[in-house]
Each structure stands twice: as C-alpha cells, then as structure tokens.
Design an enzyme around this catalytic site. Sequence first.
Site, PDB file in Angstrom:
ATOM      1  N   ALA A   1       4.851 -11.671   7.965  1.00  0.00           N
ATOM      2  CA  ALA A   1       5.750 -11.836   6.687  1.00  0.00           C
ATOM      3  C   ALA A   1       7.255 -12.207   6.981  1.00  0.00           C
ATOM      4  CB  ALA A   1       5.814 -10.460   6.027  1.00  0.00           C
TER       5      ALA A   1
ATOM      6  N   HIS B   1       0.625 -10.030  10.709  1.00  0.00           N
ATOM      7  CA  HIS B   1       1.786  -9.560  10.863  1.00  0.00           C
ATOM      8  C   HIS B   1       2.773 -10.818  10.593  1.00  0.00           C
ATOM      9  CE1 HIS B   1       4.175  -5.609  11.887  1.00  0.00           C
ATOM     10  NE2 HIS B   1       5.024  -6.564  11.100  1.00  0.00           N
TER      11      HIS B   1
ATOM     12  N   THR C   1       2.843  -5.310   2.927  1.00  0.00           N
ATOM     13  CA  THR C   1       3.460  -5.932   4.184  1.00  0.00           C
ATOM     14  C   THR C   1       4.489  -5.034   4.699  1.00  0.00           C
ATOM     15  OG1 THR C   1       5.050  -6.532   2.230  1.00  0.00           O
ATOM     16  CG2 THR C   1       3.543  -8.254   3.043  1.00  0.00           C
ATOM     17  N   SER C   2       3.969  -3.784   4.556  1.00  0.00           N
ATOM     18  CA  SER C   2       5.162  -2.641   5.183  1.00  0.00           C
ATOM     19  C   SER C   2       4.527  -2.422   6.579  1.00  0.00           C
ATOM     20  CB  SER C   2       4.906  -1.383   4.272  1.00  0.00           C
ATOM     21  OG  SER C   2       3.901  -0.661   4.105  1.00  0.00           O
ATOM     22  N   ARG C   3       3.783  -1.226   6.713  1.00  0.00           N
ATOM     23  CA  ARG C   3       3.123  -0.960   7.959  1.00  0.00           C
ATOM     24  C   ARG C   3       1.799  -0.624   7.851  1.00  0.00           C
ATOM     25  NH1 ARG C   3       6.531  -3.498  10.062  1.00  0.00           N
ATOM     26  NH2 ARG C   3       8.085  -2.853  11.737  1.00  0.00           N
TER      27      ARG C   3
ATOM     28  N   GLU D   1      -3.183  -3.055  15.530  1.00  0.00           N
ATOM     29  CA  GLU D   1      -2.870  -4.502  15.639  1.00  0.00           C
ATOM     30  C   GLU D   1      -2.969  -5.184  17.160  1.00  0.00           C
ATOM     31  OE1 GLU D   1       0.979  -5.218  13.692  1.00  0.00           O
ATOM     32  OE2 GLU D   1       0.378  -4.359  12.014  1.00  0.00           O
TER      33      GLU D   1
ATOM     34  N   GLY E   1      13.747  -0.075  -1.245  1.00  0.00           N
ATOM     35  CA  GLY E   1      14.804  -0.368  -0.383  1.00  0.00           C
ATOM     36  C   GLY E   1      15.183  -1.773  -0.465  1.00  0.00           C
ATOM     37  N   ARG E   2      15.660  -2.267   0.714  1.00  0.00           N
ATOM     38  CA  ARG E   2      16.194  -3.644   0.740  1.00  0.00           C
ATOM     39  C   ARG E   2      14.857  -4.838   0.186  1.00  0.00           C
ATOM     40  NH1 ARG E   2      18.610  -1.511   5.761  1.00  0.00           N
ATOM     41  NH2 ARG E   2      16.663  -1.009   6.182  1.00  0.00           N
ATOM     42  N   ILE E   3      13.907  -4.463   0.978  1.00  0.00           N
ATOM     43  CA  ILE E   3      12.629  -5.655   0.678  1.00  0.00           C
ATOM     44  C   ILE E   3      12.137  -5.361  -0.617  1.00  0.00           C
ATOM     45  CG2 ILE E   3      10.440  -6.531   1.434  1.00  0.00           C
ATOM     46  CD1 ILE E   3      11.341  -5.846   4.346  1.00  0.00           C
TER      47      ILE E   3
HETATM   48  P1  NAD Z   1      14.331   0.238   3.499  1.00  0.00           P
HETATM   49  O1  NAD Z   1      14.661   1.290   4.280  1.00  0.00           O
HETATM   50  O2  NAD Z   1      15.702  -0.739   2.692  1.00  0.00           O
HETATM   51  O3  NAD Z   1      13.284   0.555   2.302  1.00  0.00           O
HETATM   52  C1  NAD Z   1      12.342   1.500   2.508  1.00  0.00           C
HETATM   53  C2  NAD Z   1      12.360   2.081   0.986  1.00  0.00           C
HETATM   54  O4  NAD Z   1      11.218   3.010   1.089  1.00  0.00           O
HETATM   55  C3  NAD Z   1      13.606   3.326   1.087  1.00  0.00           C
HETATM   56  O5  NAD Z   1      14.252   2.985  -0.389  1.00  0.00           O
HETATM   57  C4  NAD Z   1      12.915   4.583   0.957  1.00  0.00           C
HETATM   58  O6  NAD Z   1      13.514   5.660   0.164  1.00  0.00           O
HETATM   59  C5  NAD Z   1      11.622   4.395   0.453  1.00  0.00           C
HETATM   60  N1  NAD Z   1      10.566   5.199   0.699  1.00  0.00           N
HETATM   61  C6  NAD Z   1      10.419   6.041   1.737  1.00  0.00           C
HETATM   62  N2  NAD Z   1       9.476   6.878   1.714  1.00  0.00           N
HETATM   63  C7  NAD Z   1       8.674   6.654   0.476  1.00  0.00           C
HETATM   64  C8  NAD Z   1       7.587   7.095  -0.219  1.00  0.00           C
HETATM   65  N3  NAD Z   1       6.783   8.215   0.377  1.00  0.00           N
HETATM   66  N4  NAD Z   1       7.209   6.412  -1.167  1.00  0.00           N
HETATM   67  C9  NAD Z   1       7.981   5.260  -1.752  1.00  0.00           C
HETATM   68  N5  NAD Z   1       8.873   4.808  -1.062  1.00  0.00           N
HETATM   69  C10 NAD Z   1       9.550   5.363   0.024  1.00  0.00           C
HETATM   70  O7  NAD Z   1      13.293  -0.508   4.543  1.00  0.00           O
HETATM   71  P2  NAD Z   1      13.284  -2.356   4.154  1.00  0.00           P
HETATM   72  O8  NAD Z   1      14.217  -3.233   4.750  1.00  0.00           O
HETATM   73  O9  NAD Z   1      13.254  -2.543   2.644  1.00  0.00           O
HETATM   74  O10 NAD Z   1      11.890  -2.316   5.322  1.00  0.00           O
HETATM   75  C11 NAD Z   1      10.664  -1.805   4.637  1.00  0.00           C
HETATM   76  C12 NAD Z   1       9.595  -1.792   5.492  1.00  0.00           C
HETATM   77  O11 NAD Z   1       9.083  -3.112   5.635  1.00  0.00           O
HETATM   78  C13 NAD Z   1      10.129  -1.775   7.269  1.00  0.00           C
HETATM   79  O12 NAD Z   1      10.345  -0.333   7.303  1.00  0.00           O
HETATM   80  C14 NAD Z   1       9.365  -2.280   7.739  1.00  0.00           C
HETATM   81  O13 NAD Z   1       8.321  -1.346   8.324  1.00  0.00           O
HETATM   82  C15 NAD Z   1       8.438  -3.289   7.026  1.00  0.00           C
HETATM   83  N6  NAD Z   1       8.429  -4.566   7.195  1.00  0.00           N
HETATM   84  C16 NAD Z   1       7.469  -5.317   7.698  1.00  0.00           C
HETATM   85  C17 NAD Z   1       7.469  -6.637   7.907  1.00  0.00           C
HETATM   86  C18 NAD Z   1       6.510  -7.665   8.129  1.00  0.00           C
HETATM   87  O14 NAD Z   1       6.547  -8.354   8.868  1.00  0.00           O
HETATM   88  N7  NAD Z   1       5.292  -7.221   7.745  1.00  0.00           N
HETATM   89  C19 NAD Z   1       8.875  -7.175   7.946  1.00  0.00           C
HETATM   90  C20 NAD Z   1       9.954  -6.382   7.580  1.00  0.00           C
HETATM   91  C21 NAD Z   1       9.698  -5.306   7.416  1.00  0.00           C
END
Ligand code: NAD
Length: 369
Positions: A319, A317, A264-266, A295, A160-162
């Site tokens: 990032a 946490h 860095t996701s959840r 957390e 996705g975006r990140i």
């Molecule tokens: P996004 O929705 O643009 O991208 C997430 C991607 O994950 C999507 O393309 C989705 O299809 C994919 N996905 C869903 N299920 C999956 C699976 N089982 N296997 C592989 N891919 C799968 O979201 P984003 O903006 O890229 O952000 C991603 C996540 O990063 C957020 O939901 C948030 O939890 C986390 N995040 C953490 C921090 C931090 O401070 N550590 C900061 C920003 C975001």
Amino acid sequence: MPKHFRVFATCDIGEAIELLVKRGYEVEIYPQPEAPPKSLIVERVRSGIDGLITTLRDPIDAEIFEAGKGHLKVVAQYAVGFDNIDRVDANRYKIPFTHTADVLTEATAEFAFFILGALARKMWTAEHLTRENKWGYWHPYLPFLGDEVTGKTVAVIGTGRIGLAFIKKCVGFDMNVLCYDPAYQNHSFVKSIQEIFDLRHARGLVREKSTIKYVAFEDALRQADFVSVHVPLLKEDESDTPTYHLFNEETLRHMKRTAYLVNTSRGPVVEESALARALRENWIAGAALDVYEKEPLPPDSPLRDPAISDRCRLMPHFASAARITRLSADPEKGMAGRCVQGLMDVLEGNYGGDITKMPYVVNKEAFTK
Ligand code: NAD
C-alpha cells in the site's frame, strides 16, 4: 558540523542514506533484500552502533536493547506501524524509537480505495478472462457482474491519519460513510465532510445527499457495503480496545452477505482462517488484503484457495509502495527522508536534546520528567 555516528540499516532505504554519509556517519547496510536474521541484528547492535534503522520485518525487543546497552541511542523505524517493536522493552531500556507517520498516509489510503474498486468491479477476474482468451461474447450478465461503488455505504474502521485520508477519497464517489474508532473521534473533520456532501447536493452535482457519522462497531458492520480497516495492530495487553483478530467469525458474520472487506492495516487484525471460511461459504461477498498474519503469505494459506480467487484479492504488503512515498530523501515527502531525519534528531540532539519535542519519536512517555 560532521558527526561520527555508527548506524546499521537492516535494509537499503535508498539515497537518503547519503544524507547521513555526507554528515560523517558510518553506515552499514544489510545487503540482501530479505530481512536479516535476528541473530545478525543482535550481533551488529552489540558491535557498538549508535543508531539502528529497522523495518516492520525486524523483531525489536529486549534482546536487541540489551545488546545495545551503553551505546545504542535510537531505533529509526521505516514505517508508520511499529508493532514489531516492543514498546515496553524500549521504554525499560530508555531507547527512543521513531516512525514515518504522515508521509505514507495518502499513498496507503488511495491504495486501499483502489483495491476496493478492483475487488468490487472484478477487475482481476475480468482481465484474466481477456488474457486467457475466455472472452467469448458481450452479454448483459454473463459470465459475471461486479458491484458499483458510487453511492454505496462504506464503514471506516479506525479514523486516524489513513482512515481520514481514505474518507476523502470516498467523497468523490458520493459514498455514505460510517466511522468507527473507540479512541479518537474527529468530529470537526466529519462536519467538514458533511458540508462538502451538502454543497455537492445543493449545487445539483448529485441527486442523493450523502451522509457521514460515527457509529458503534456492530452498526458499522451491519450497514456497510464496504468495510475498510485502518487500525494499528494492538494485542490484548496493549489496549482496552485491542485490534488483534478484530475481524473473526463473530464479527465477519455481522457483515452483509453482499459486503466487501478491505484490509491494508496489519494482517493479524483479521483472523484469516475465519475469513477464508467466510469467503468459501459466502458470508460476505469478497475481501481485498494487503497484509497477512504471516508475511510473505505462506504457500498453504487458505486464502490461496482457487475456489475463492474471484472474490479474494491478495496484495504483497504494497500500500505504501509508491516511488516518492517510499524513497524521497525529503522528510516532508518520503519515508526514507523521515526515517533518517528521526534518527538524526535523536543522535544530533535536535530540539535542544529534548526527546519529548522530537516529532517523529513514538515513545515520548519514557522521557517525560
Ligand atoms: P493512526 O494511529 O493515525 O490511526 C489509527 C487509528 O485507529 C487511531 O485513530 C486509533 O484510535 C484507531 N483504533 C485503535 N484501536 C481501534 C479499534 N479497536 N477499533 C477501531 N479503531 C481503533 O495510524 P495511521 O497512520 O492511520 O496508520 C494505521 C495503521 O495502518 C498503521 O498502524 C499500520 O499498521 C497500517 N499501515 C499499513 C500500510 C501498508 O503498507 N499496508 C501502510 C501504512 C500504515
């Protein structure tokens, strides 16, 4: 035109709040740095507020929406992830909630790349050596070596975006990229990156041509030197491809013994007890984490085991924790600005009052006719 709306913010998000105050909003901010107890959020919501500003620390569910019945119009989340908000409950009570996607994408992606590098090149351990006066000699391989990042293979889990922004950082390090995402594949992005790799090679900037492609999850894990995770937290009942404990004993064992995991996701995407074991027993070479199952990280977490401290980086946490990303009141630059804009869009009926057209509303499905 001044508006009189009442808003409660569960924490201070900086000067962006002034934008609301200048417009005539009455804003109450929870003054402590810690998260407010849920009972306090319920009580403030029940007092008749129109809008609630939340962070990922606040559990938002039916109890909150019930307390807001008849007056709560929007929940504005100061984060891109929204796993703390019960989407089904929000939809049942027809409360739109917003998030701050995009403005934290680059900050989060670069942080993931930086901790990947710090982990692989043992920067934390090396600095300790210097600070603790244990740097006794220059030697070809003692007391330890790190692993190069340049030219290695990275698996990006979630494009996705990140995830895509992270791939752009990897390009400069001539990495081969294995992408995995069961729900969204951006083939035109992959094609563009391959063209950049081809050009770098054609112009003689690199000896080996790097490649990028989508692969199956297991193939990504088996082939990668680094695995970086960029998925939302999705529980069993929330997706056909849930991400809760996506990294567990079985999947960690698919990784190479020399490979590193970056999350860095959840936190709950990684089963921490399995990861701690993987590090202790050297199933993998190391892990860098920014997020945890609980957390702040509890004092008795197995991840704190001193025996694995040389190969386990632990961040708070952090990032998205960069100045402009967190605090800019400009909705094109900062989480604070985007959070406040999402709140105003709903309360002030922007986009002709059509919630499905408001860019920062997440649960648009509850409002399609
Ligand atoms: P996004 O929705 O643009 O991208 C997430 C991607 O994950 C999507 O393309 C989705 O299809 C994919 N996905 C869903 N299920 C999956 C699976 N089982 N296997 C592989 N891919 C799968 O979201 P984003 O903006 O890229 O952000 C991603 C996540 O990063 C957020 O939901 C948030 O939890 C986390 N995040 C953490 C921090 C931090 O401070 N550590 C900061 C920003 C975001």
